[in-house]
Design a protein around this motif. Structure first.
Motif, PDB file in Angstrom:
ATOM      1  N   ASN A 225       0.742  -1.226  -0.095  1.00 10.11           N
ATOM      2  CA  ASN A 225       0.046   0.054   0.073  1.00 10.11           C
ATOM      3  C   ASN A 225       0.824   1.277   0.026  1.00 10.11           C
ATOM      4  N   VAL A 226       0.483   2.251  -0.704  1.00  8.52           N
ATOM      5  CA  VAL A 226       1.278   3.411  -0.847  1.00  8.52           C
ATOM      6  C   VAL A 226       0.596   4.697   0.068  1.00  8.52           C
ATOM      7  N   PHE A 227       1.104   5.134   0.719  1.00 12.47           N
ATOM      8  CA  PHE A 227       0.399   6.281   1.421  1.00 12.47           C
ATOM      9  C   PHE A 227       0.969   7.583   1.295  1.00 12.47           C
ATOM     10  N   GLU A 228       0.229   8.614   1.026  1.00 17.69           N
ATOM     11  CA  GLU A 228       0.671  10.081   0.830  1.00 17.69           C
ATOM     12  C   GLU A 228       0.394  10.441   2.141  1.00 17.69           C
ATOM     13  N   ILE A 229       1.448  11.253   2.729  1.00 16.23           N
ATOM     14  CA  ILE A 229       1.357  11.810   4.133  1.00 16.23           C
ATOM     15  C   ILE A 229       1.880  13.260   4.178  1.00 16.23           C
ATOM     16  N   LYS A 230       0.887  14.175   4.725  1.00 15.25           N
ATOM     17  CA  LYS A 230       1.122  15.530   4.601  1.00 15.25           C
ATOM     18  C   LYS A 230       1.372  15.803   6.144  1.00 15.25           C
ATOM     19  N   TYR A 231       2.499  16.562   6.487  1.00 17.93           N
ATOM     20  CA  TYR A 231       2.654  16.964   7.871  1.00 17.93           C
ATOM     21  C   TYR A 231       3.706  18.253   7.707  1.00 17.93           C
ATOM     22  N   GLU A 232       3.750  19.077   8.800  1.00 15.90           N
ATOM     23  CA  GLU A 232       4.577  20.513   8.791  1.00 15.90           C
ATOM     24  C   GLU A 232       5.974  19.936   8.821  1.00 15.90           C
ATOM     25  N   ASN A 233       6.293  19.007   9.718  1.00 13.54           N
ATOM     26  CA  ASN A 233       7.706  18.643   9.929  1.00 13.54           C
ATOM     27  C   ASN A 233       8.090  17.395   9.357  1.00 13.54           C
ATOM     28  N   GLU A 276      -0.230  15.607  15.210  1.00 17.06           N
ATOM     29  CA  GLU A 276      -1.288  16.638  15.148  1.00 17.06           C
ATOM     30  C   GLU A 276      -1.367  17.138  13.569  1.00 17.06           C
ATOM     31  N   HIS A 277      -2.477  17.209  13.167  1.00 13.83           N
ATOM     32  CA  HIS A 277      -2.866  17.498  11.842  1.00 13.83           C
ATOM     33  C   HIS A 277      -2.233  16.915  10.801  1.00 13.83           C
ATOM     34  N   VAL A 278      -1.707  15.520  11.038  1.00  9.56           N
ATOM     35  CA  VAL A 278      -1.129  14.854  10.004  1.00  9.56           C
ATOM     36  C   VAL A 278      -2.331  14.366   8.908  1.00  9.56           C
ATOM     37  N   GLN A 279      -1.857  14.457   7.618  1.00 10.56           N
ATOM     38  CA  GLN A 279      -3.078  13.825   6.788  1.00 10.56           C
ATOM     39  C   GLN A 279      -2.431  12.687   6.108  1.00 10.56           C
ATOM     40  N   VAL A 280      -3.586  11.652   5.995  1.00 12.02           N
ATOM     41  CA  VAL A 280      -3.033  10.331   5.402  1.00 12.02           C
ATOM     42  C   VAL A 280      -3.900  10.027   4.275  1.00 12.02           C
TER      43      VAL A 280
END
Length: 298
Positions: A225-233, A276-280
């Protein structure tokens, strides 16, 4: 008959193993892509196939002709566009084209229809010296010279590097037109996004072939599975994932991360609960993801 056949080819430069037992075949009329980073061995393999350097061991054939025993015959039926612009800088556009036509015993007139789509774009500058052309124009002139004798096989070594995005698109459109003319095209590139322009492609890294397949088959057989993850750090997140996901492939893709893992989406969200605020989100694998996986396996 395979247009190109490579059998256990090796090549070393001192202690550096540039090619390690390369095996591949290319069918007639294909656009075959050799994809890998700088230093992977792409140029060495192409230079062997166009009879410019000798392999240390193994055999290779172009149109059933051996690259060592029948190198003169091969040179008559191939076109070659090297990685660096290699035409005569002090000759004009027109003079370069005429020179290459003369070498192969051809004339510009008899094969003009083949190069017309490219050459008409630079013909207004036919009196200009090659050294004064822009990068895109140099590329078009080099391709015209490689095609002026109507080769059966065209070898292109990273033809779209140092070229703007518009010229890259135009260049691939031209290659697809030459495929329709029956010309087999063997092209190397470091750009993973260009894989989709190829009928078949080979991933190469550190002198070894990682995979040979079609772009669709490579992605259809992606096992994770491929996860695209957005996070500030992102740096913090990379460290965390590498520590807590053994065997996962974590790589930065612009402002996001791609993480390939056997985890489910629910398991991944639970793992990252404290960020906090991570997007997956689960996404389809890309050619880059496939290359990273194959590189790790190798």
């Amino acid at each position: 008959m395979k247009t190109i056949k490579v059998e256990n080819i090796t090549k070393s430069y001192g202690k550096v193993k540039a090619l390690q037992y390369i095996n591949l075949t290319v069918n007639k009329g294909e656009i075959f892509g050799l994809i890998g980073p700088d230093g992977a061995g792409k140029t060495s393999l192409i230079r062997i196939l166009v009879t410019l350097i000798l392999p240390d061991s193994g055999d290779a054939y172009v149109m059933d002709k051996h690259v060592i025993k029948e190198y003169k015959k091969i040179r008559e039926i191939i076109g070659y566009m090297p990685q660096r612009f290699s035409l005569y800088m002090d000759l004009s556009v027109e003079e370069n084209l005429q020179f290459y036509a003369n070498i192969f015993g051809a004339t510009i007139k008899e094969n003009y229809s083949l190069i017309e789509p490219i050459y008409k774009q630079i013909e207004p500058f036919k009196k200009r010296k090659a050294g004064e052309l822009s990068g895109g124009m140099k590329q078009k002139l080099a391709l015209s010279c490689a095609l002026i004798h109507k080769p059966q096989v065209l070898f292109l070594d990273e033809p779209t590097t140092s070229v703007d995005a518009v010229s890259r698109v135009e260049f691939w459109e031209m290659l697809h037109n030459y495929k329709k003319e029956g010309i087999t095209i063997f092209v190397s590139t470091p750009y993973m996004d260009e894989a989709w322009q190829c009928d078949k492609l080979a991933f190469i890294k550190n002198g070894s072939i990682l995979s040979v397949s079609t772009p669709n088959d490579i992605l259809d057989n992606y096992p994770l599975n491929v996860f695209e993850i957005k996070y500030e750090n992102l740096a913090e997140l990379i460290t965390f994932l590498n520590k807590h996901l053994a065997g996962a492939i974590v790589a930065r893709f612009g402002t996001t991360l791609h993480c390939s893992s056997d985890k489910t989406e629910r398991e991944m969200r639970e793992l990252l609960y404290n960020f906090e605020h991570v997007q997956v989100r689960v996404i389809k694998p890309t050619i880059e993801d496939s290359f990273l996986l194959l590189s790790q396996d190798k």
